[in-house]
Design an enzyme around this catalytic site. Structure first.
Site, PDB file in Angstrom:
ATOM      1  N   ALA A  38       0.846  -1.199   0.000  1.00 26.13           N
ATOM      2  CA  ALA A  38       0.000   0.000   0.000  1.00 26.13           C
ATOM      3  C   ALA A  38       0.881   1.248   0.000  1.00 26.13           C
ATOM      4  O   ALA A  38       2.091   1.167   0.183  1.00 26.13           O
ATOM      5  CB  ALA A  38      -0.883  -0.016   1.232  1.00 26.13           C
ATOM      6  N   GLU A  81      -2.856  -9.098  -1.185  1.00 29.34           N
ATOM      7  CA  GLU A  81      -4.310  -9.085  -0.958  1.00 29.34           C
ATOM      8  C   GLU A  81      -5.055  -8.952  -2.293  1.00 29.34           C
ATOM      9  O   GLU A  81      -6.065  -9.607  -2.519  1.00 29.34           O
ATOM     10  CB  GLU A  81      -4.680  -7.963   0.021  1.00 29.34           C
ATOM     11  CG  GLU A  81      -4.217  -8.304   1.442  1.00 29.34           C
ATOM     12  CD  GLU A  81      -4.421  -7.179   2.446  1.00 29.34           C
ATOM     13  OE1 GLU A  81      -3.935  -6.070   2.166  1.00 29.34           O
ATOM     14  OE2 GLU A  81      -5.054  -7.411   3.482  1.00 29.34           O
ATOM     15  N   GLU A 101       2.504  -6.389   7.106  1.00 24.06           N
ATOM     16  CA  GLU A 101       1.867  -5.273   7.827  1.00 24.06           C
ATOM     17  C   GLU A 101       2.271  -5.204   9.293  1.00 24.06           C
ATOM     18  O   GLU A 101       2.389  -4.120   9.870  1.00 24.06           O
ATOM     19  CB  GLU A 101       0.335  -5.382   7.732  1.00 24.06           C
ATOM     20  CG  GLU A 101      -0.250  -5.006   6.380  1.00 24.06           C
ATOM     21  CD  GLU A 101      -0.176  -6.104   5.331  1.00 24.06           C
ATOM     22  OE1 GLU A 101       0.488  -7.134   5.573  1.00 24.06           O
ATOM     23  OE2 GLU A 101      -0.773  -5.923   4.262  1.00 24.06           O
TER      24      GLU A 101
END
Ligand code: NAD
Length: 676
Positions: A38, A81, A101
């Site tokens: 991300a 993901e 993460e």
């Protein structure tokens, strides 16, 4: 997975769904890698801009025609993901997969905690999400992440794979529609993982939230479990822990950014390396280079010293082989890269030499004079000194621009931190080469300036000073260490000085010309040094040792009481709050002075040093981040309060701290303003 990428991916799926002439799609990336995660900078600006990642992943999965992820490079975090939203996955052999993460104090919040257990099973999913470590293609294929490994061109292979799916009418696999059979999960499993994280990730917030999400995946419907994932993700995101860990992520990237670097500074080639002094540090440093396949020449004064050094290295590698961390072939290969010598003529051609002889200026100067004569022009001459003035060392050569400090931390083959100490005349390309070299040998290299103890040790001394003074004031060493560990430090201050050696700390302070004129300063260390109680190595220091296990020593309490009497220090009770504040705020105040004097370039650099070399937990973000978090005004007021109680010798607020507290600013705001 920036906003742009999410928007265009979402639109592409709409087009794909609407176009009947298209039978299947491949999600493939240009450039170095598949989606590698991300955009972390978005995490500081809530609410997220639509479409947010979980919606995009769901949209991919909801497509009624097959979508295949074709992966190269790294499919990490949001990237994996997205790949799990696809109906099939294929990859080339060099690809990597992971949900890292947790290393940012987060959980995989774009359906990762729900899809991964459905894809690879509960245990593998927990292993991957709790460690955050990526896995390779073979592992990904065996655990079910991949449907196919592609040995040819990725795009061609993926097209062939899609054709096969269409030809054989292979049904679409939608992970969200798979039910996890809770009967397959032992009741003890989650407890076992909780025990594991209590040990490995003590104090961190995110690992427990990851476990809760996976528990929800078993107990609840997919939709309800997703709500848990979402709310725990936001809890993690807003936690101080995650803010601290994200801060370190950026700070560690920033360390190689050198302001005002001359534009034409070049990187020098480092293909060969020598180390002078095959003691504790020399051997550890040598191993870093051998591990990076760089040939090493080890120099000593005598053959005997050399043999001892080579033996240390061999024994260290042997221990790794015994534990299965290294193959015998690898060990043999490393030892083949290692040469020993007692003659400076043998290092005339090396690209970099690091001196790691005794911490004594006269000896170091002699070594550098010899290096100056022996080494080729352009060779980098470095010293591993912990405290000595690099400018004095540099000036005894005819090429001070080639001299730099490379301060490794013990054990040098394990500790990630490397302080790169720039002398007054060190050239920009020597600095740039050192920063690059740090990456090659997998160290976190932070550029600092010359002063006693540089950044790390200079700030660590006031921390230990306060810990010692509080012993004189009647607090037990155990309690002080416990308070530090409860705050998150890997070891208490007294356990650290006992491990490094009271003799080392005594000598370190003794060499310091500006040592405070205070008989209580490192008094306990001095007494222990005189008694020969050096710490772990002599079985007794501040603590008593049974093997490596430390136990309280009643005699130590007596020594502290006796010395307090001699010094006229009244013993009293001190609260846990004061114990931690005195240690940390003394350190932070020194950090403010260091920033003011430009010994460290940025507050983030100091934080990187403490979280990589001094056992400060990443979830605290380092001393300067911690100070900003609690507010500089509060830090300043507390220091002023201690000045009233304990005098101004150690408790005069740094001018920078005073100034920022008055303006209600943080160290980071100050640093940003200075850079622009
Ligand atoms: P050490 O005593 O274990 O090793 C020093 C080695 O240097 C010995 O093997 C000695 O024989 C050799 N030596 C001495 N004079 C020499 C010469 N003229 N030529 C070649 N070899 C010579 O010391 P150490 O703990 O490895 O420390 C070395 C340096 O690293 C010091 O400057 C120290 O301050 C620094 N340092 C030590 C630590 C630590 O925790 N030990 C941490 C960071 C930096």
């Amino acid at each position: 997975m920036s906003l742009d990428a999410r928007q265009s991916l979402s639109q592409a799926i709409d087009q794909f769904n609407a176009d009947d002439s298209v039978k299947a799609a491949i999600l493939i990336c240009k450039g170095r890698t598949f989606i590698a995660g991300a955009d972390i900078s978005e995490f500081d600006h809530l609410p997220f801009k639509d479409p947010w990642l979980p919606e995009v992943v769901q949209k991919i999965e909801d497509a009624n025609k097959p979508i295949v992820a074709a992966i190269h490079g790294s499919a990490l975090g949001g990237g994996l993901e997205v790949a799990m939203g696809c109906h099939f996955r294929c990859a080339i052999e060099s690809a990597k997969f992971g949900l890292p993460e947790v290393t940012l104090g987060l959980l995989p919040g774009a359906t990762g905690t729900q899809r991964l257990p459905r894809l690879v099973g509960i245990e593998k999913a927990l292993d991957m999400m709790l460690s955050g470590k990526p896995i390779n293609v073979k592992d990904a294929f065996n655990s079910g992440i991949l449907d196919m490994i592609i040995e040819t061109d990725l795009q061609e292979g993926a097209i062939a794979f899609v054709k096969e799916i269409l030809d054989t009418q292979t049904p679409i696999k939608r992970l969200s529609q798979i039910n996890i059979n809770s009967n397959d999960v032992s009741t003890e499993l989650f407890n076992d993982y909780r025990k594991q994280i209590a040990k490995k990730s003590h104090g961190f917030f995110a690992p427990e939230q990851i476990i809760k999400c996976v528990e929800a995946a078993i107990k609840l419907s997919y939709e309800d479990a997703l709500k848990i994932e979402n709310s725990l993700f936001l809890e993690c995101l807003n936690s101080e822990h995650s803010k601290a860990q994200r801060h370190l992520f950026f700070a560690e990237r920033e360390i190689s950014n050198i302001p005002n670097k001359s534009k034409d500074s070049k990187i020098r080639e480092i293909n060969t390396f020598a180390i002078v002094g095959a003691g504790t540090m020399g051997c550890g440093i040598a191993m870093n280079f051998l591990n990076a396949n760089i040939p090493v020449t080890l120099m000593e004064v005598s053959q005997e010293g050399l043999d001892r050094g080579i033996d240390i290295i061999r024994t260290n590698y042997q221990a790794q082989v015994s534990k299965g961390r290294l193959s015998q072939e690898q060990m043999d290969h490393y030892l083949e890269l290692l040469n020993g010598s007692t003659d400076y003529a043998d290092i005339s051609n090396v690209d970099l030499v690091i001196e790691a002889v005794f911490e004594n200026l006269t000896i170091k100067k002699e070594v550098f004079e010899k290096l100056d004569v022996a080494c080729k022009p352009g060779a980098i001459l470095a010293t591993n000194t912990s405290t000595l003035d690099i400018n004095i060392i540099a000036n005894c050569t005819s090429r001070p621009e080639d001299v730099i400090g490379l301060h490794f931390f013990a054990p040098a083959n394990i500790m990630p931190l490397l302080e790169i100490v720039r002398g007054a005349k060190t050239s920009d390309d020597v600095i740039a080469t050192s920063l690059k070299m740090a990456k090659t040998i997998r160290k976190v290299g932070v550029l600092v300036g010359v002063c006693f103890g540089f950044v790390g040790n200079r700030m660590f001394l006031p921390y230990v000073r306060e810990a010692e003074l509080m012993m004189l004031e009647g607090v037990s060493a155990q309690r002080i260490d416990k308070v530090a560990c409860d705050w998150g430090m890997a070891m208490g201050p007294h356990a650290v000085t006992d491990l490094s050696g009271q003799d080392v700390f005594f000598k370190l302070n003794d060499e310091w010309e500006d040592q405070p004129d205070d008989p209580s300063y490192f008094r306990i260390c001095k007494v222990l040094y005189e008694m020969g109680r050096y710490g772990q190595k002599t079985g007794r220091g501040i603590f008593k040792y049974e093997g490596r296990k430390s136990v309280e020593d009643p005699e130590m309490t007596e020594i502290a009481r006796r010395e307090a009497n001699v010094l006229g220090i009244k013993q009293k009770d001190i609260s846990d709050k004061e114990i931690i504040e005195r240690m940390l705020f003394a350190m932070i105040n020194e950090g403010a002075l260091i920033l003011e004097q430009s010994i460290a370039m940025r507050p983030g650099d100091i934080d990187v040093i403490f979280c990589n070399g001094y056992g400060m937990p990443r979830y605290r973000g380092g001393p300067m981040f911690y100070a900003d978090l609690i507010g500089l005004k509060q830090v300043y007021n507390t220091i002023v309060n201690y000045r009233e109680q304990y005098g101004d010798r150690y408790w005069t607020p740094a001018p920078l701290l005073e100034q920022l507290a008055a303006k209600n600013k943080t160290f980071f705001e100050w640093s940003k303003e200075r850079q622009t």
